[in-house]
Design a protein around this motif. Sequence first.
Motif, PDB file in Angstrom:
ATOM      1  N   SER A  81       0.820  -1.205  -0.049  1.00  0.00           N
ATOM      2  CA  SER A  81       0.094   0.031  -0.041  1.00  0.00           C
ATOM      3  C   SER A  81       0.701   1.005  -0.011  1.00  0.00           C
ATOM      4  O   SER A  81       2.063   1.266   0.125  1.00  0.00           O
ATOM      5  N   ASN A  82       0.235   2.230  -0.360  1.00  0.00           N
ATOM      6  CA  ASN A  82       0.921   3.745  -0.298  1.00  0.00           C
ATOM      7  C   ASN A  82       1.398   3.872   1.276  1.00  0.00           C
ATOM      8  O   ASN A  82       2.696   4.514   1.409  1.00  0.00           O
ATOM      9  N   TYR A 117       5.664  10.311  -6.980  1.00  0.00           N
ATOM     10  CA  TYR A 117       4.453  10.376  -7.408  1.00  0.00           C
ATOM     11  C   TYR A 117       3.395   9.621  -6.396  1.00  0.00           C
ATOM     12  O   TYR A 117       2.245   9.845  -6.290  1.00  0.00           O
ATOM     13  N   VAL A 118       3.865   8.341  -5.874  1.00  0.00           N
ATOM     14  CA  VAL A 118       3.174   7.671  -4.820  1.00  0.00           C
ATOM     15  C   VAL A 118       2.884   8.692  -3.724  1.00  0.00           C
ATOM     16  O   VAL A 118       1.996   8.847  -3.230  1.00  0.00           O
ATOM     17  N   THR A 157      -8.437   7.906  -0.235  1.00  0.00           N
ATOM     18  CA  THR A 157      -7.462   7.650  -1.543  1.00  0.00           C
ATOM     19  C   THR A 157      -7.275   8.565  -2.508  1.00  0.00           C
ATOM     20  O   THR A 157      -8.254   9.437  -2.582  1.00  0.00           O
ATOM     21  N   LEU A 158      -6.447   8.561  -3.224  1.00  0.00           N
ATOM     22  CA  LEU A 158      -6.171   9.296  -4.413  1.00  0.00           C
ATOM     23  C   LEU A 158      -7.437   8.947  -5.405  1.00  0.00           C
ATOM     24  O   LEU A 158      -7.935   9.823  -6.067  1.00  0.00           O
ATOM     25  N   VAL A 168      -1.848  -2.080  -6.087  1.00  0.00           N
ATOM     26  CA  VAL A 168      -2.678  -1.289  -5.350  1.00  0.00           C
ATOM     27  C   VAL A 168      -2.099   0.271  -5.209  1.00  0.00           C
ATOM     28  O   VAL A 168      -2.752   1.121  -4.553  1.00  0.00           O
ATOM     29  N   ALA A 169      -0.696   0.325  -5.435  1.00  0.00           N
ATOM     30  CA  ALA A 169      -0.225   1.590  -5.107  1.00  0.00           C
ATOM     31  C   ALA A 169      -0.674   2.734  -5.977  1.00  0.00           C
ATOM     32  O   ALA A 169      -1.226   2.556  -7.129  1.00  0.00           O
ATOM     33  N   GLU A 170      -1.014   3.873  -5.256  1.00  0.00           N
ATOM     34  CA  GLU A 170      -1.595   5.052  -5.914  1.00  0.00           C
ATOM     35  C   GLU A 170      -0.589   6.167  -6.471  1.00  0.00           C
ATOM     36  O   GLU A 170       0.323   6.519  -5.597  1.00  0.00           O
TER      37      GLU A 170
END
Length: 356
Positions: free
Chosen positions: A148-149, A176-177, A191-192, A239-241
């Motif tokens: 995850s972030n 950017y994450v 979330t983003l 799942v990283a944003e």
Amino acid sequence: MRSTAFIGFFTLVLAVPAAAQNLPVIDDLVAPYIGSDTPGMTVLVTGQGAVQHMAGYGHADLDTKAPMTPDSVFDLASVSKQFTGTAAKLLIEDDLFNRATEISEFLPDFAHYGAGQRPVVVGDLIYHLSGLPDYLDETLFDYQADTSNAQIIAWLAQAGPAHPPGTRFDYSNSGYVTLGSLVAAAAEMETLEAVLHDRVWSPLGMAKTRLGAPVDPTAAVTGYAGSDGDFEPSQFMTVAEGDGSVYTSIADLARYEKALATGSLLGTAATAELFVDGQLDDGTAIGVLEEEGYGFGWSVMSGQGDAIAYHSGSWMGTATVYLRNLDTGTSVVILANGEDFDPVDLAFEIAEAVDG
């Protein structure tokens, strides 16, 4: 949260023609790559935001022989960064932060980061000047599909900088994450993806666009690795944003491009700022030191010839490019389901053919 600029915006949903004009010259340019360099691709060409060409080529899936269509959904890979940049710009326009804001104001993990050097600020993340280490470097961090972030940021904060912020351009997925998480925190959303849905995708009618997974899995293409007509399935969903994993179609991107071209999302002046080159602490523009400059999720080029903003992306099963000629108003988007295909040259060839 929603900007007051969106009052009544749903009556202005940016419609895309059901049967867009087809430009035979583009068919000719695309044909040699289909089945050889990639199983298929979709191509969008617009002029001042108006669709001139929108078509699918080849196969979305080699086993079923499903054809590519303008509604075929792809992982944008690093082309996703433009959406993170747009979200950041929207919140800057809302006065929630600015490029000089210390990131620790919204991400407390960084409260004691980089002792003895200036704090990392939002502009460092936008322009790849942060010096954050690469979370995708497997020798440094054990990154997995479900990482995850929050896990990435916790590691970044304790890992320390690779170089002092503001001193060097270093293309950074980590930056950017981190920017994606900062945007979510500033907007007081989980979330983003929630921010982008609320502020960009829903207002523009981009119903098939989502971060992390396709809205409709049946519309998603099958990704492949390989070349010379020899392909095998390839996919790695994460799942990283912030740095990638936006799933969308060229039909949806036509709506987004029209919003950029007309200034209906951000306003004309703020939209133009997306494509302005960043600067190091000493005032040197990134483009002076590198082959290209960098804006809000866009590589930028100017000088001889037209001013160009573009970004490419490559991930497992996908290769993408989004190109905007800021002088002529021509934009080209190519989404391919072959990860080893490089669509950048083709995008420039298409833009040149259209502009004559």
